[in-house]
Structure formats: C-alpha cells, structure tokens
Design a protein around this motif. Structure first.
Motif, PDB file in Angstrom:
ATOM      1  N   TYR A 120       0.870  -1.142   0.035  1.00 35.16           N
ATOM      2  CA  TYR A 120       0.038  -0.011   0.002  1.00 35.16           C
ATOM      3  C   TYR A 120       0.941   0.968  -0.010  1.00 35.16           C
ATOM      4  O   TYR A 120       0.474   2.282  -0.046  1.00 35.16           O
ATOM      5  CB  TYR A 120      -1.078   0.038   1.386  1.00 35.16           C
ATOM      6  CG  TYR A 120      -1.860  -1.112   1.362  1.00 35.16           C
ATOM      7  CD1 TYR A 120      -2.759  -1.442   0.507  1.00 35.16           C
ATOM      8  CD2 TYR A 120      -1.420  -2.065   2.286  1.00 35.16           C
ATOM      9  CE1 TYR A 120      -3.687  -2.519   0.490  1.00 35.16           C
ATOM     10  CE2 TYR A 120      -2.310  -3.252   2.401  1.00 35.16           C
ATOM     11  CZ  TYR A 120      -3.566  -3.666   1.515  1.00 35.16           C
ATOM     12  OH  TYR A 120      -4.242  -4.667   1.720  1.00 35.16           O
ATOM     13  N   LEU A 121       2.175   0.967   0.026  1.00 35.86           N
ATOM     14  CA  LEU A 121       3.009   2.285   0.257  1.00 35.86           C
ATOM     15  C   LEU A 121       3.955   2.479  -0.992  1.00 35.86           C
ATOM     16  O   LEU A 121       4.369   1.515  -1.635  1.00 35.86           O
ATOM     17  CB  LEU A 121       3.923   2.118   1.496  1.00 35.86           C
ATOM     18  CG  LEU A 121       3.101   1.923   2.720  1.00 35.86           C
ATOM     19  CD1 LEU A 121       4.303   1.781   3.983  1.00 35.86           C
ATOM     20  CD2 LEU A 121       2.232   2.778   3.222  1.00 35.86           C
ATOM     21  N   LEU A 165      -3.823   9.176 -11.463  1.00 37.04           N
ATOM     22  CA  LEU A 165      -4.910   9.864 -10.704  1.00 37.04           C
ATOM     23  C   LEU A 165      -4.167  10.030  -9.316  1.00 37.04           C
ATOM     24  O   LEU A 165      -3.404   9.239  -8.859  1.00 37.04           O
ATOM     25  CB  LEU A 165      -6.119   8.801 -10.291  1.00 37.04           C
ATOM     26  CG  LEU A 165      -6.706   8.348 -11.978  1.00 37.04           C
ATOM     27  CD1 LEU A 165      -7.686   7.281 -11.511  1.00 37.04           C
ATOM     28  CD2 LEU A 165      -7.160   9.614 -12.410  1.00 37.04           C
ATOM     29  N   GLN A 166      -4.647  11.407  -8.649  1.00 37.02           N
ATOM     30  CA  GLN A 166      -3.841  11.514  -7.236  1.00 37.02           C
ATOM     31  C   GLN A 166      -5.123  11.816  -6.510  1.00 37.02           C
ATOM     32  O   GLN A 166      -5.795  12.997  -7.059  1.00 37.02           O
ATOM     33  CB  GLN A 166      -2.842  12.459  -7.248  1.00 37.02           C
ATOM     34  CG  GLN A 166      -1.426  11.735  -7.549  1.00 37.02           C
ATOM     35  CD  GLN A 166      -0.311  12.496  -7.118  1.00 37.02           C
ATOM     36  OE1 GLN A 166      -0.286  13.665  -6.659  1.00 37.02           O
ATOM     37  NE2 GLN A 166       0.869  11.990  -6.962  1.00 37.02           N
ATOM     38  N   ALA A 167      -5.092  11.556  -5.250  1.00 33.14           N
ATOM     39  CA  ALA A 167      -6.409  12.113  -4.254  1.00 33.14           C
ATOM     40  C   ALA A 167      -5.880  12.451  -3.011  1.00 33.14           C
ATOM     41  O   ALA A 167      -5.226  11.352  -2.380  1.00 33.14           O
ATOM     42  CB  ALA A 167      -7.486  10.865  -4.294  1.00 33.14           C
ATOM     43  N   ASP A 199      -4.937  14.300   9.873  1.00 36.13           N
ATOM     44  CA  ASP A 199      -3.724  13.795   9.119  1.00 36.13           C
ATOM     45  C   ASP A 199      -4.259  14.037   7.777  1.00 36.13           C
ATOM     46  O   ASP A 199      -5.204  14.133   7.361  1.00 36.13           O
ATOM     47  CB  ASP A 199      -3.669  12.370   9.039  1.00 36.13           C
ATOM     48  CG  ASP A 199      -2.649  12.005  10.385  1.00 36.13           C
ATOM     49  OD1 ASP A 199      -1.665  12.425  10.239  1.00 36.13           O
ATOM     50  OD2 ASP A 199      -3.075  11.082  11.108  1.00 36.13           O
ATOM     51  N   ARG A 200      -3.338  14.470   6.654  1.00 41.96           N
ATOM     52  CA  ARG A 200      -3.324  14.685   5.266  1.00 41.96           C
ATOM     53  C   ARG A 200      -2.570  13.643   4.545  1.00 41.96           C
ATOM     54  O   ARG A 200      -1.332  13.699   4.472  1.00 41.96           O
ATOM     55  CB  ARG A 200      -3.364  16.218   4.958  1.00 41.96           C
ATOM     56  CG  ARG A 200      -3.413  16.427   3.239  1.00 41.96           C
ATOM     57  CD  ARG A 200      -3.278  17.870   3.164  1.00 41.96           C
ATOM     58  NE  ARG A 200      -4.404  18.641   3.615  1.00 41.96           N
ATOM     59  CZ  ARG A 200      -4.881  19.954   3.849  1.00 41.96           C
ATOM     60  NH1 ARG A 200      -3.613  20.723   3.241  1.00 41.96           N
ATOM     61  NH2 ARG A 200      -5.723  20.530   4.090  1.00 41.96           N
ATOM     62  N   TRP A 201      -3.287  12.839   3.914  1.00 41.19           N
ATOM     63  CA  TRP A 201      -2.613  11.817   3.154  1.00 41.19           C
ATOM     64  C   TRP A 201      -2.988  11.801   1.722  1.00 41.19           C
ATOM     65  O   TRP A 201      -3.948  12.021   1.273  1.00 41.19           O
ATOM     66  CB  TRP A 201      -2.844  10.391   3.604  1.00 41.19           C
ATOM     67  CG  TRP A 201      -2.378  10.049   4.861  1.00 41.19           C
ATOM     68  CD1 TRP A 201      -1.822  10.704   5.813  1.00 41.19           C
ATOM     69  CD2 TRP A 201      -2.061   8.511   5.521  1.00 41.19           C
ATOM     70  NE1 TRP A 201      -1.233  10.372   6.880  1.00 41.19           N
ATOM     71  CE2 TRP A 201      -1.590   8.761   6.838  1.00 41.19           C
ATOM     72  CE3 TRP A 201      -2.642   7.325   5.166  1.00 41.19           C
ATOM     73  CZ2 TRP A 201      -1.173   7.661   7.476  1.00 41.19           C
ATOM     74  CZ3 TRP A 201      -2.180   6.309   5.768  1.00 41.19           C
ATOM     75  CH2 TRP A 201      -1.784   6.474   7.030  1.00 41.19           C
ATOM     76  N   ALA A 218       2.079  10.124   0.053  1.00 38.55           N
ATOM     77  CA  ALA A 218       2.607  11.295   0.642  1.00 38.55           C
ATOM     78  C   ALA A 218       1.814  11.177   1.919  1.00 38.55           C
ATOM     79  O   ALA A 218       0.557  10.765   2.149  1.00 38.55           O
ATOM     80  CB  ALA A 218       2.740  12.509   0.168  1.00 38.55           C
ATOM     81  N   THR A 219       2.446  11.695   3.558  1.00 35.91           N
ATOM     82  CA  THR A 219       1.735  11.762   4.613  1.00 35.91           C
ATOM     83  C   THR A 219       2.199  13.220   5.016  1.00 35.91           C
ATOM     84  O   THR A 219       3.118  13.656   4.808  1.00 35.91           O
ATOM     85  CB  THR A 219       2.073  10.836   5.561  1.00 35.91           C
ATOM     86  OG1 THR A 219       3.451  10.974   6.060  1.00 35.91           O
ATOM     87  CG2 THR A 219       1.797   9.363   4.834  1.00 35.91           C
TER      88      THR A 219
END
Length: 222
Positions: A120-121, A165-167, A199-201, A218-219
């Motif tokens: 997942y990373l 795609l990025q979310a 958090d913002r991931w 990114a985290t």
C-alpha cells in the motif's frame, strides 16, 4: 558516555519524532474517557452502517469486479475531476476504502509491522516508515496505539496528470497514542487520553490499471 553515541541517540529520537508527527497532529481537543467502551461503540456503529449500505459499497482499495461499473454520481468538485478521467470512480466508496487503509497503515506502523503494508506504500514512504520503526526498536521504545474511531474523511484535492490519478484525503480521528521506553515508562502521550488527530494523506493510482488498489505516496499534517 561516548559523545558520538549521544549524538546518534539524539538523531534516532529525532527521526522517530518527525515520522510520528506526520502520522498525526493533536488539535488540543484531548479527552479522558472509557477508551475500550468508545472503541466498542465505534465498531458497533460502523457495523450497523455497513449493514445498511453494504449492498452499494465498492472498496476501491482491495476489490476487483469483472462486471462493467456504471458511472457513479460525484459528490464534490474534486471527485468530479477523478470521475471524468475514470467513470468507475465513486467518492463514497473511495473514502470508505481510504479510512480502512488509514487505520490499517497507522496500526501496522505502531506495531512495527511495516512489511505487512508494503503493497500500500510508495517506495519512499515505505522506506521512511521502515527506518523510523527500526530506529524506535533500536532505542528500546514501543509505540502503543488504540483507534477509537475516524470522525471524518474528506477528499481535499485531486489531480489527473500523465495517466496518474491522485487524491488527497483529510482525516480526523480519535486515537490514544503512547510511547514507552525499555523500562515501560511513558515518554510521550497518555494511555488514558484520547487525542483528536488530523492527517492529510495523498493516494495515487494509474489510470486504466488492472490493479484497482491505491498507493500511499505522501503523508502530512492537515
């Protein structure tokens, strides 16, 4: 004690602090409650919610469907952008999957079991998690985490560029986070305090990829 040893010990603690800090920022809305009772209540509420809506859920993080997926209505402008690129994108299902991934990843890091979440990373994120977990272990520290529940998960921004795609998702959750030294003494946090964590991931997935899973790239703190 050798001053070189002291320097490396300080650096190790700094690395751990920086990674844990991007895994969640306390907001000042800390509470003291029956933690176990709140965890049970949160799980019961989630189970009831899944029972009501389970027929319409599609977890885009770990499910595959051989049948054509009908376009789903976008809820936000950010979701609309992703849906225009991929008609199968459904904001509600995506956020449900994102919440599951968030809890899974944070708990695995707390336990030092980074290998179980490797798929997942993105590589740089995995390397940072692994280094921090190893440094924490070498320092003789343990990090105990209990999830009480996720209050909200909101699609903060989205982009589509060069077939990618990025979310970015903002999470607000209730957690109990405590760091202990090798003697079992608390060095950070409070085992009886519930912290409101933000958090913002950022997750990413290739457009038209056969693998429906999203990858954490990114985290940071929201």
């Amino acid at each position: 004690m050798d001053p070189v040893v002291l320097i490396f010990a300080a650096l190790a603690l700094f690395v751990i602090f920086k990674l844990i800090s991007v895994l969640g920022t306390r907001t000042g809305h800390e509470q003291r409650h029956d933690i176990e009772g709140l965890q049970r209540a949160a799980r019961a509420a989630e189970a009831a919610h899944n029972g009501e809506d389970g027929a319409e859920k599609t977890d885009q993080f770990d499910t595959e469907d051989d049948e054509p997926i009908a376009p789903k209505p976008a809820v936000s402008a950010e979701a609309k952008l992703l849906q225009e690129a991929d008609p199968s994108f459904d904001e509600k299902s995506f956020l449900e999957g994102a919440k599951s991934a968030y809890e899974l990843i944070v708990e695995a890091f707390a336990e030092g079991d980074v290998g179980s979440i490797r798929q997942y990373l993105e590589t740089s994120v995995y390397d940072a998690f692994k280094q921090a977990a190893s440094t924490r272990e070498a320092a003789g520290q343990t990090f105990d985490l209990k999830f009480v529940g996720i209050e909200t998960a909101r699609l903060e921004s989205a982009s589509v560029e060069k077939g990618l795609l990025q979310a970015t998702v903002d999470f607000v959750s209730n957690q109990v986070r405590t760091t202990y030294d090798s003697d079992g003494n608390v060095v950070d946090g409070d085992p009886n305090r519930i912290d409101l964590v933000k958090d913002r991931w950022t997750f990413s997935r290739k457009l038209n990829a056969s693998d429906p899973n999203w990858t954490l790239v990114a985290t940071g703190a929201a």
